[in-house]
Structures are given as structure tokens and as C-alpha cells.
Write a protein that holds these residues in place. Sequence first.
Motif, PDB file in Angstrom:
ATOM      1  N   ALA A 224       0.824  -1.207   0.000  1.00 28.42           N
ATOM      2  CA  ALA A 224       0.000   0.000   0.000  1.00 28.42           C
ATOM      3  C   ALA A 224       0.861   1.262   0.000  1.00 28.42           C
ATOM      4  O   ALA A 224       0.561   2.237  -0.704  1.00 28.42           O
ATOM      5  CB  ALA A 224      -0.927  -0.006   1.217  1.00 28.42           C
ATOM      6  N   LEU A 225       1.946   1.256   0.776  1.00 30.50           N
ATOM      7  CA  LEU A 225       2.836   2.412   0.833  1.00 30.50           C
ATOM      8  C   LEU A 225       3.574   2.620  -0.480  1.00 30.50           C
ATOM      9  O   LEU A 225       3.814   3.758  -0.909  1.00 30.50           O
ATOM     10  CB  LEU A 225       3.829   2.245   1.987  1.00 30.50           C
ATOM     11  N   VAL A 226       3.939   1.511  -1.134  1.00 34.29           N
ATOM     12  CA  VAL A 226       4.584   1.642  -2.447  1.00 34.29           C
ATOM     13  C   VAL A 226       3.612   2.253  -3.449  1.00 34.29           C
ATOM     14  O   VAL A 226       3.961   3.178  -4.206  1.00 34.29           O
ATOM     15  CB  VAL A 226       5.094   0.273  -2.946  1.00 34.29           C
ATOM     16  N   LEU A 227       2.374   1.759  -3.460  1.00 31.68           N
ATOM     17  CA  LEU A 227       1.372   2.294  -4.380  1.00 31.68           C
ATOM     18  C   LEU A 227       1.104   3.776  -4.125  1.00 31.68           C
ATOM     19  O   LEU A 227       0.801   4.533  -5.046  1.00 31.68           O
ATOM     20  CB  LEU A 227       0.067   1.505  -4.250  1.00 31.68           C
ATOM     21  N   ALA A 228       1.242   4.188  -2.867  1.00 27.77           N
ATOM     22  CA  ALA A 228       1.042   5.596  -2.518  1.00 27.77           C
ATOM     23  C   ALA A 228       2.258   6.454  -2.838  1.00 27.77           C
ATOM     24  O   ALA A 228       2.227   7.681  -2.626  1.00 27.77           O
ATOM     25  CB  ALA A 228       0.708   5.709  -1.033  1.00 27.77           C
ATOM     26  N   GLY A 229       3.329   5.848  -3.321  1.00 23.61           N
ATOM     27  CA  GLY A 229       4.527   6.601  -3.674  1.00 23.61           C
ATOM     28  C   GLY A 229       5.383   6.980  -2.493  1.00 23.61           C
ATOM     29  O   GLY A 229       6.241   7.855  -2.592  1.00 23.61           O
ATOM     30  N   ILE A 230       5.206   6.301  -1.358  1.00 27.50           N
ATOM     31  CA  ILE A 230       5.943   6.649  -0.139  1.00 27.50           C
ATOM     32  C   ILE A 230       7.291   5.959  -0.074  1.00 27.50           C
ATOM     33  O   ILE A 230       8.205   6.418   0.600  1.00 27.50           O
ATOM     34  CB  ILE A 230       5.079   6.307   1.100  1.00 27.50           C
ATOM     35  N   GLY A 231       7.429   4.835  -0.776  1.00 29.13           N
ATOM     36  CA  GLY A 231       8.696   4.122  -0.738  1.00 29.13           C
ATOM     37  C   GLY A 231       8.750   3.041  -1.789  1.00 29.13           C
ATOM     38  O   GLY A 231       7.831   2.881  -2.610  1.00 29.13           O
ATOM     39  N   VAL A 232       9.878   2.308  -1.798  1.00 21.98           N
ATOM     40  CA  VAL A 232      10.051   1.143  -2.656  1.00 21.98           C
ATOM     41  C   VAL A 232      10.361  -0.043  -1.745  1.00 21.98           C
ATOM     42  O   VAL A 232      10.646   0.119  -0.562  1.00 21.98           O
ATOM     43  CB  VAL A 232      11.177   1.351  -3.682  1.00 21.98           C
ATOM     44  N   ALA A 233      10.311  -1.248  -2.309  1.00 24.53           N
ATOM     45  CA  ALA A 233      10.541  -2.422  -1.469  1.00 24.53           C
ATOM     46  C   ALA A 233      11.185  -3.542  -2.273  1.00 24.53           C
ATOM     47  O   ALA A 233      10.945  -3.683  -3.473  1.00 24.53           O
ATOM     48  CB  ALA A 233       9.234  -2.907  -0.861  1.00 24.53           C
ATOM     49  N   LEU A 234      11.990  -4.324  -1.588  1.00 26.98           N
ATOM     50  CA  LEU A 234      12.539  -5.564  -2.129  1.00 26.98           C
ATOM     51  C   LEU A 234      11.725  -6.699  -1.524  1.00 26.98           C
ATOM     52  O   LEU A 234      11.749  -6.915  -0.316  1.00 26.98           O
ATOM     53  CB  LEU A 234      14.023  -5.706  -1.761  1.00 26.98           C
ATOM     54  N   LEU A 235      10.989  -7.392  -2.384  1.00 32.49           N
ATOM     55  CA  LEU A 235      10.050  -8.406  -1.915  1.00 32.49           C
ATOM     56  C   LEU A 235      10.254  -9.724  -2.650  1.00 32.49           C
ATOM     57  O   LEU A 235      10.822  -9.751  -3.749  1.00 32.49           O
ATOM     58  CB  LEU A 235       8.608  -7.933  -2.140  1.00 32.49           C
ATOM     59  N   PRO A 236       9.762 -10.832  -2.084  1.00 30.74           N
ATOM     60  CA  PRO A 236       9.788 -12.103  -2.816  1.00 30.74           C
ATOM     61  C   PRO A 236       8.895 -12.030  -4.053  1.00 30.74           C
ATOM     62  O   PRO A 236       7.782 -11.501  -3.998  1.00 30.74           O
ATOM     63  CB  PRO A 236       9.233 -13.116  -1.805  1.00 30.74           C
ATOM     64  N   GLN A 237       9.379 -12.542  -5.139  1.00 28.48           N
ATOM     65  CA  GLN A 237       8.599 -12.535  -6.374  1.00 28.48           C
ATOM     66  C   GLN A 237       7.267 -13.274  -6.203  1.00 28.48           C
ATOM     67  O   GLN A 237       6.258 -12.893  -6.808  1.00 28.48           O
ATOM     68  CB  GLN A 237       9.405 -13.185  -7.494  1.00 28.48           C
ATOM     69  N   SER A 238       7.242 -14.301  -5.358  1.00 23.12           N
ATOM     70  CA  SER A 238       6.027 -15.094  -5.183  1.00 23.12           C
ATOM     71  C   SER A 238       4.901 -14.296  -4.541  1.00 23.12           C
ATOM     72  O   SER A 238       3.735 -14.669  -4.658  1.00 23.12           O
ATOM     73  CB  SER A 238       6.326 -16.327  -4.327  1.00 23.12           C
ATOM     74  N   VAL A 239       5.226 -13.221  -3.847  1.00 23.16           N
ATOM     75  CA  VAL A 239       4.203 -12.397  -3.191  1.00 23.16           C
ATOM     76  C   VAL A 239       3.588 -11.404  -4.164  1.00 23.16           C
ATOM     77  O   VAL A 239       2.424 -11.027  -4.042  1.00 23.16           O
ATOM     78  CB  VAL A 239       4.816 -11.653  -1.987  1.00 23.16           C
TER      79      VAL A 239
END
Length: 284
Positions: A224-239
Motif C-alpha cells: 500500500a505504501l509503495v502504491l502511494a509513492g511513499i517508498g520502494v521495497a525488495l520483496l519475494p517474487q512469489s508475493v
Amino acid sequence: MNLRLLKAFMTLAEKGNYAETALALAVSQPALTKQINLLESTLNVALFSRGRHGTTLTAAGKRLLPEAEKVIKQATVFLQHAAQVAKGGEGLIAVGFGLSSFYFAPQCIAQFRNRYPGVDVSLEDLPSDQQCEMLQSADLQVGFVRVPAQAPLESHRLFEDRLVLVTPENSRRDVQEWLNALPLLRLYHPRGRGLNAQIDQFLQQNAFAISTTQQVEDIQTIVALVLAGIGVALLPQSVVHIAPPGLHVMALTGEAVQWQIGIAWDPRINDTARDNFIAMVKQG
């Protein structure tokens, strides 16, 4: 109470003849007589009387026969349930899963419930290291964790997961430029210990610098924060495939971007229902 004696009581009451009853129970007539005498002695009451018209129930026998039938019926049901439990058709399995198995584990459980509807299955979202501890204490029967698992646990590899960078928009920025532009959103360490270690390894081995970080409680909040433009994230591709539209996913290359996910269990603990679950997952 000896169920064999109750069975002899019920059969003799039905047939009213010692010879026929002995034949039906596949015992000798003297052995049958001994069983009835033993039951009457144990209960301290006469159950049958013999006369010219055969063997008939006494008043006490008539009163006790329904209770004997009830006990035999309950014993039969118990033995049927025990047989189901012994072959894993009934029971309880507690399953742990993590970020990389967020979608895969529930699919496995749904498939298992279709095959074994008598087995109750619980599912709990836990970090891999906590799952491994709970497997050894029998608080979990199965865990979807990073593999290979450490002894005494056994594990089976299922698939590979990879880090991806998720950003609020598609642009020409590379990884370092995104990390300079916005905070890196991360899970709190107790919740994302394994993922955070993977992220740190990736950043260090590729010499990426981060401007700021922000810790978050769960993956949904990060998205949700990424979609709001507040940050970026390194996440598992499966998620990422369960994320809403609008989230941009950037594939990553280099070292420390992938890890193995599998199923783990403690082989020292005997559990047929668990073994059936493992076999099903292995078969795919």
C-alpha cells in the motif's frame, strides 16, 4: 469390560441356542459356556435360563442387553475412528507458512482437505526460524520454510523464490536510483528476519546504498505504501502476483537474489496424517 464376553451375550440372546451361537462365534460350545458363566459371575447376575424351549434371557438379561448393544456399538465406532486415525484419514495438522509460500501453502491445504476431509488443518503465518523451532516441539507438524532445514529436521525442496524491486511507477530509474529517490520499506526484524537477511546480502554484494529505511508490520502495508509513492521495497517474487494493479515490478540480477523454499518436518515424531500431507505436496 471384556467386549468378547458382551459379544457372546448378545449373540446368544439373538440365537437362543448355545450350539448355534458357538458356531457363529467360531468357538467351542464349552468355551462359549465358560464365557457366559464368566460374564454372569463378573456382573453377579444371571443373564440366561435354560429350558425345554432353549436358552432365554432372564429379566436381568433383558434389562442389560440394550446396554451391552450400546457398548458394542460405541466400541465399533471407536475402532473405526482409530483405524482412520492410524492411516491418517482423521486427525489434526498444524501448518506453518511464510512470505514465499503465501499463495502456495493455502493451495496445498485446499487440495489436502479434498482428499482427507476428516483431517482438520490449521495454517499460521510464521518466519522460517520460528517454524523450525515449533516443528521440533510438535507445535507444528509441517512447515513451508527456506531449505535445506537444519537437522534434526528433514526437508524437501519445492521451488525457488527471488527478490524483485517493487516501485510506484514504471520509469527508467535503475535500482540504485530508486533507492536514492525513496525510502526502502522493510518488515520489522522479528517478522521478516529471513527476508531482511536476504535483502542485506543482496545490497552488500551489489554495493547498493540506501538513503533511508522505514519499517513496516506486514507485506500488505508495504504494498500500500509503495502504491502511494511513499517508498520502494525488495520483496519475494512469489508475493507480487497477489498485489493490486499499478505496482511496478523490476526483475533483479546478480548475486543473492534467489533462495529455495520447501516443506520441512521432524521425522522423529510419528504422524501418519502429516506424512500423507507431505507425500501429496511432493507429488505436486
